[in-house]
Design a protein around this motif. Structure first.
Motif, PDB file in Angstrom:
ATOM      1  N   ASP A   1      -9.178   7.389  -5.700  1.00 36.35           N
ATOM      2  CA  ASP A   1      -7.939   6.691  -5.357  1.00 36.35           C
ATOM      3  C   ASP A   1      -7.868   5.359  -6.082  1.00 36.35           C
ATOM      4  OD1 ASP A   1      -6.970   8.634  -3.738  1.00 36.35           O
ATOM      5  OD2 ASP A   1      -7.814   7.768  -1.889  1.00 36.35           O
TER       6      ASP A   1
ATOM      7  N   LYS B   1       0.835  -1.211   0.000  1.00 34.44           N
ATOM      8  CA  LYS B   1       0.000   0.000   0.000  1.00 34.44           C
ATOM      9  C   LYS B   1       0.866   1.255   0.000  1.00 34.44           C
ATOM     10  CE  LYS B   1      -4.218  -1.811   2.140  1.00 34.44           C
ATOM     11  NZ  LYS B   1      -5.183  -1.686   3.251  1.00 34.44           N
TER      12      LYS B   1
ATOM     13  N   LEU C   1      -6.223   0.918  -2.614  1.00 38.35           N
ATOM     14  CA  LEU C   1      -5.901   1.757  -1.468  1.00 38.35           C
ATOM     15  C   LEU C   1      -7.089   1.999  -0.563  1.00 38.35           C
ATOM     16  CD1 LEU C   1      -3.603   4.420  -3.141  1.00 38.35           C
ATOM     17  CD2 LEU C   1      -2.983   2.262  -2.042  1.00 38.35           C
TER      18      LEU C   1
ATOM     19  N   GLU D   1       0.859   4.053  -2.873  1.00 42.21           N
ATOM     20  CA  GLU D   1       0.635   5.472  -2.537  1.00 42.21           C
ATOM     21  C   GLU D   1       1.754   6.340  -3.087  1.00 42.21           C
ATOM     22  OE1 GLU D   1       0.344   5.407   1.658  1.00 42.21           O
ATOM     23  OE2 GLU D   1      -1.777   4.810   1.696  1.00 42.21           O
TER      24      GLU D   1
ATOM     25  N   GLU E   1       1.204   6.776  -6.751  1.00 47.27           N
ATOM     26  CA  GLU E   1       0.103   7.697  -6.989  1.00 47.27           C
ATOM     27  C   GLU E   1       0.534   9.136  -6.761  1.00 47.27           C
ATOM     28  OE1 GLU E   1      -4.553   8.150  -5.639  1.00 47.27           O
ATOM     29  OE2 GLU E   1      -3.023   7.702  -4.145  1.00 47.27           O
ATOM     30  N   GLU E   2       1.358   9.328  -5.742  1.00 47.83           N
ATOM     31  CA  GLU E   2       1.799  10.681  -5.423  1.00 47.83           C
ATOM     32  C   GLU E   2       2.672  11.245  -6.529  1.00 47.83           C
ATOM     33  OE1 GLU E   2       2.086  14.157  -3.293  1.00 47.83           O
ATOM     34  OE2 GLU E   2       0.823  12.401  -2.882  1.00 47.83           O
TER      35      GLU E   2
END
Length: 540
Positions: free
Chosen positions: A226, A205, A230, A209, A212-213
């Motif tokens: 999202d 996870k 997540l 993340e 994604e950031e």
């Protein structure tokens, strides 16, 4: 010359002369003794009529019992495993006889069995002078007997019933732990698997993340939400994760941070997650398994060692094994119905009564016995405790509370009323539902014996299972009868002696093969051999 000085010399000469005269006579006597006589010993003499192996086997030898008994059994299920045509195979009847006699003779290794077929007259006789090699013996044992050994053993039990060795009146059941063929340090624990899997999912996870950031190009694909993996309610699996990575690869641009994160996901985290998922599959609800033999479970043995083992359950009558089953859990109560059901499958018959210790007396098992019409002689876990002085002197045990059937209430020894509060439900591992009625005292305030009657704060409550209490009363009455007392005394001698014979006399304390199916074959052969020995001892 002084005559006194001449006397010793004269005496010496006289003795020497005597010895000289005696010695030749003694030697002549020795020469006259007869020479030793030996039976003729001629190694290479050719016989016109060579001796038959039949003449070399005593009439009361156990190998004859094995031969005669198996000849009288139905082994059609075993013969059905062979396909028609092709090159000839060793007769399964012969191989079965050899294996059973080998296990009876404490010969469990295939190479030693093959050696005995070349050197031991008993093996030569029962095999008809055929000499299958160790590979043939091992393949027959581990492959041919797989799936049919239970039916072959059932035919043996039918033979015993037909010839009145057993009557199938009383069934004495018990279990024991037998060590598996696995390393002592090859354990995998369910708690560790669960903890490591959660840590791996957390790391995954975090990596998602991070991706994604760094890259927001997936907004068009996901509509501003999202990533699916997540969500707080989402459970990451290796299969879903691979699908998600394929989607990410189509929308992200090549950059070093993202490539590193993707590489770690694909090369490290996904394989770890797959490994833990595979461990969960192998565990199958157990608390552990062995890497060497994944079907084996780590049990606390009688010597207080934690070892990979199987729980072996058998049923006996007159020390003949009627049924056996292999289990992967330490508890025997929840395996009992499956064990008896196997007897129904292999034999098609059920005994008149079942006798067992306190490990089998559960509501589920009592209900099963009632449905099948079997005599209930199973102890329950508090059977012996109820007879102790401590229990009898305890005025505040729930058994001492008086029940009012009309009002459905209980009255405690101090005269305070307990009314029905709620019903508690519990489902066993086999899916059987138990219902417990819970009663609570109206008011325990000011009771002078409250500290002796209850623990903690609040009013006294008791839990009552009416169905279980009815079954226990039935078992209690059966076990207290003269017939029940006789069965209780016989149980320890009947079934536990069988385990003692297998472990001590036969020297079989650890399985040789790996996997539950092959272990079942091994114990099936042990059971066949044990019954053969009982038949031989009964005859002779």
């Amino acid at each position: 010359m002084d005559k006194r000085k001449e006397e010793p010399e004269t005496l010496f000469n006289t003795i020497s002369e005597v010895k000289t005269k005696i010695r030749p006579a003694w030697r002549d006597k020795k020469k006259k003794q007869s020479a030793p006589v030996f039976k003729p010993y001629t190694q290479h003499q050719t016989m016109m009529l060579p001796p038959s192996l039949e003449e070399l086997i005593p009439e009361s030898h156990m190998v004859r019992t094995v031969n005669k008994t198996i000849d009288g059994m139905n082994i059609d299920p075993l013969i059905a495993t062979y396909k028609g045509g092709g090159s000839s195979s060793y007769n399964p009847l012969m191989l079965l006889k050899v294996l059973v006699y080998a296990y009876l003779s404490k010969n469990y290794a295939s190479r030693k069995i093959a050696k005995a077929l070349r050197e031991d007259v008993n093996y030569m006789w029962i095999s008809g002078m055929q000499r299958p090699d160790f590979r043939t013996v091992n393949i027959f044992r581990s492959s041919r007997l797989k799936g049919v050994v239970d039916q072959v053993f059932g035919s043996m039990v039918e033979f015993c019933i037909t010839n009145k060795y057993i009557k199938l009146e009383n069934y004495f059941v018990d279990g024991t732990k037998m060590e598996a063929n696995a390393r002592k340090t090859s354990y995998v624990w369910s708690k560790n698997t669960e903890r490591y899997k959660e840590a791996t999912q957390k790391k995954i996870k975090e990596l998602l993340e991070h991706i994604e950031e760094v890259n927001r190009q997936e907004d068009a694909e996901y509509g501003g939400s999202d990533l699916e993996e997540l969500g707080n309610d989402s459970t990451i699996t290796s299969e879903k994760l691979k699908e998600q990575i394929e989607k990410l690869n189509t929308i992200i641009s090549h950059s070093k941070p993202k490539e590193q994160a993707m590489k770690e996901l694909q090369t490290k985290q996904i394989p770890k997650l797959e490994r833990y998922e595979e461990q969960e599959r192998l565990l199958g609800g157990r608390n552990s398994y062995s890497k060497t033999d994944t079907d084996a479970t780590f049990f606390r043995m009688k010597n207080d060692q934690l070892l990979p083992a199987y729980n072996v359950m058998i049923g006996t009558e007159n020390q003949f094994i009627l049924n056996y089953s292999i289990h992967q859990k330490a508890s025997e109560s929840d395996q009992f119905i499956g064990h008896i059901s196997k007897l129904t499958t292999t034999l098609g018959l059920l005994p008149g009564s079942v006798v067992g210790d306190a490990g089998y007396g559960s509501e589920e098992n009592y209900s099963f016995l009632e449905e099948q019409g079997l005599g209930n002689y199973l102890k329950y876990n508090t059977y012996h405790r109820e007879k102790t002085k401590k229990h009898c002197d305890n005025r505040y045990h729930k058994d001492k509370f008086q029940y009012d059937e009309e009002r459905d209430t209980y009255l405690c020894p101090e005269g305070r009323e307990l009314i029905f509060n709620r019903i508690g439900k519990q489902i066993t591992d086999n899916g059987y539902q138990q219902e417990t009625k819970i009663y609570e005292c109206i008011d325990c305030g000011g009771c002078p014996v409250a500290s002796q009657c209850k623990k903690g704060v609040g009013n006294r409550t008791i839990s009552v299972n009416p169905q279980l209490e009815r079954y226990r009363a039935q078992a209690r009455a059966n076990l207290a009868s003269d017939y029940g007392i006789a069965l209780r005394k016989k149980r320890g001698v009947d079934v536990e002696s069988v385990f003692g014979d297998i472990k001590m006399n036969q020297g079989y304390r650890k399985f040789r093969l790996r996997g539950k199916e092959k272990v079942n074959i091994e114990f099936g052969l042990l059971s066949l051999a044990h019954n053969m020995k009982k038949i031989a001892l009964t005859i002779h």
